[in-house]
Design a protein around this motif. Structure first.
Motif, PDB file in Angstrom:
ATOM      1  N   GLU A  73      15.263  15.294  39.602  1.00 32.14           N
ATOM      2  CA  GLU A  73      14.122  15.882  38.770  1.00 32.14           C
ATOM      3  C   GLU A  73      14.154  17.334  38.864  1.00 32.14           C
ATOM      4  OE1 GLU A  73      12.174  14.623  36.753  1.00 32.14           O
ATOM      5  OE2 GLU A  73      11.984  12.414  37.233  1.00 32.14           O
ATOM      6  N   GLY A  84      15.179  18.173  32.081  1.00 32.45           N
ATOM      7  CA  GLY A  84      15.735  17.169  32.898  1.00 32.45           C
ATOM      8  C   GLY A  84      16.989  17.531  33.279  1.00 32.45           C
ATOM      9  N   PRO A  95      10.016   7.710  35.040  1.00 29.16           N
ATOM     10  CA  PRO A  95      11.109   7.503  36.132  1.00 29.16           C
ATOM     11  C   PRO A  95      11.540   5.899  36.151  1.00 29.16           C
ATOM     12  CG  PRO A  95       8.908   7.746  36.778  1.00 29.16           C
ATOM     13  CD  PRO A  95       8.593   8.153  35.507  1.00 29.16           C
ATOM     14  N   THR A 148      19.343   7.106  34.190  1.00 30.31           N
ATOM     15  CA  THR A 148      18.457   8.080  33.421  1.00 30.31           C
ATOM     16  C   THR A 148      19.181   8.654  32.249  1.00 30.31           C
ATOM     17  OG1 THR A 148      19.168   9.942  34.827  1.00 30.31           O
ATOM     18  CG2 THR A 148      17.263   8.685  35.682  1.00 30.31           C
TER      19      THR A 148
END
Lengths: 300, 300
Positions: free
Chosen positions: B151, B134, B61, B103
């Protein structure tokens, strides 16, 4: 600024006038009849109100795609006369003002993000759990439409081990709405929810389904606030049960302080209470006016 | 315009230089070691590249909240040395250019929306199903961050009736990742996925789990495209199975043409293929530069 607001429900229309602070100055309501009659009431109400814009939070499904030839229409509802009805166009043919148009649940999410439980936050999710389950989604400062609009009330959840109710969603049987909306509760327990005592097993089971939906939405969207409204959520004992089950499902995986140590301020009731719908429509009206103003000032 | 791109993976870093058309002009890769060594490689690579901005799609994360004192940090990873590492700050201390930071899965979603399978659309959801699951989420033209970041690999799905595998997610046991990621597949069938024949029952079970996740995300977000990448999705036979199961779960409820009659162009593989990660980082770099330029021009 005078903003018009329409909470267009399947059984009741609420029309009102308010301002950019979320203050409702006047309101009326009338039953939802066929669209011509209903809109006659709406138009009569706003005729002398001299509003600068109008926001509509509508029952659905509705067309939200600006590039679509049927933008502003109610689409495929079984409600007599409303399928294919040009809601926004009818209004705009009478009132030459910006019109904000969205689902009732998206409107409620925006209202809560503007003046309510998610005030100042750029994301929240709003559930209404009542005769059906509806979800409004607000992320990164925008209401989510996408291809159609969110219909998160119909996600699949796991069955409670003590539950043998088949589910009553005509499309999915035992989806969230089929297991946890008011009519499912009543069909399962052969009694209206508000007649069941607070310690009835119905509520633990209800919390089990709702908590799964909320855990999934937290994992999928990471909203900054989760707001639960609607008739079923008047049962305030559900809140601590839902929070506990969400905590147990997530099991510390989402390591955000709001969830891990302050969940009672994270999963909450609508702060605007029974005004959530009308305030949401008001917020849509404010936004419609703002975006018109922004377009103008960038042209100048 | 010369844009730097960093695909920061847990086992491998890919650095490249490209342009605003999504063309990669140069690339290198090296294993992910401790942050100091790894960043030394990154900095050496970009030293003489004279890039106008850099985009980073990172393993997580990570902290994406601009107002946070640890914005740009990797947060709580077990990867040695990386927990609490100031990734963006380290880079900015050497290169005085705008840095886009998100991300790895959000980057991939943006890359696909910019130059790939969702090109020209303002929403899509990107799944990678490999060693983990993911999800990157792009709605109304924005990547979704929210409280932390999506998530969605850890949502709960229903168990397949023939599946007695306990699930191997350390947090949730039998969540989606615990049941459907590569390691779960291998643990259940005692064989690596890519050694199983196309007609092995593993794939019908795999499609069962993935289809539930996709149905839920369609209902929750109504994305305009669903893109499935990652090692497990190299098994192309999964696509028609997943599409069929999604159709059967939704059961006509979401009456969008793309879903009801054109699902083979709605649930698709990444168009950027193995470039999805690096192109995604490139797209973040382009966006970082654009937003800097927009801020400047609105100040003038």
């Amino acid at each position: 600024m005078r903003i018009g607001a329409i909470e267009a429900g399947g059984t009741k229309f609420v029309c009102g006038v308010g301002n950019e602070l979320g203050e409702i100055e006047d309101r009326v309501h009338f039953p939802t009849r066929r669209p011509e009659e209903t809109m006659e009431n709406v138009i009569a109400y706003f005729r002398d109100k001299r509003v600068d814009s109008i926001g509509i939070g509508s029952f659905g499904p509705i067309d939200l795609e600006h590039s679509s030839p049927t933008y502003g229409y109610v689409t495929t509802t079984p409600k007599p006369g409303w399928s294919g009805y040009n809601f926004v166009g009818t209004l705009k043919s009478v009132f030459d003002v910006p019109v904000g148009w969205d689902t009732d649940v998206n409107a409620a999410a925006l209202g809560e993000a503007t003046w309510g439980a998610a005030q100042g936050l750029d994301s929240c999710v709003y559930y209404t759990i009542g005769t059906g389950v509806g979800v409004g989604v607000y992320t990164e400062g925008n209401l989510v439409h996408g291809l159609v609009h969110p219909e998160g009330g119909h996600i699949l959840t796991r069955r409670h081990p003590n539950d043998d109710f088949a589910g009553n969603c005509p499309y999915h049987g035992d989806c969230l709405e089929g297991m946890a909306a008011g009519p499912a509760l009543e069909a399962r327990w052969k009694a209206k929810g508000d007649t069941l005592p607070e310690d009835h097993p119905a509520w633990e089971m209800e919390a089990f389904y709702i908590a799964q939906a909320i855990s999934n939405v937290i994992l999928t969207l990471s909203p900054k606030k989760v707001i639960l409204g609607g008739g079923v959520m008047k049962q305030a004992q559900l809140f601590p049960m839902i929070r506990a089950q969400v905590g147990s499902i997530l099991n510390g995986y989402v390591s955000a302080k709001s969830i891990v140590s302050d969940i009672e301020h994270y999963i909450v009731a609508p702060k605007l209470g029974d005004n959530a719908g009308l305030c949401g429509a008001l917020a849509l009206g404010v936004r419609a006016l703002d975006s018109r103003t922004n377009v103008r000032s960038s042209i100048q």
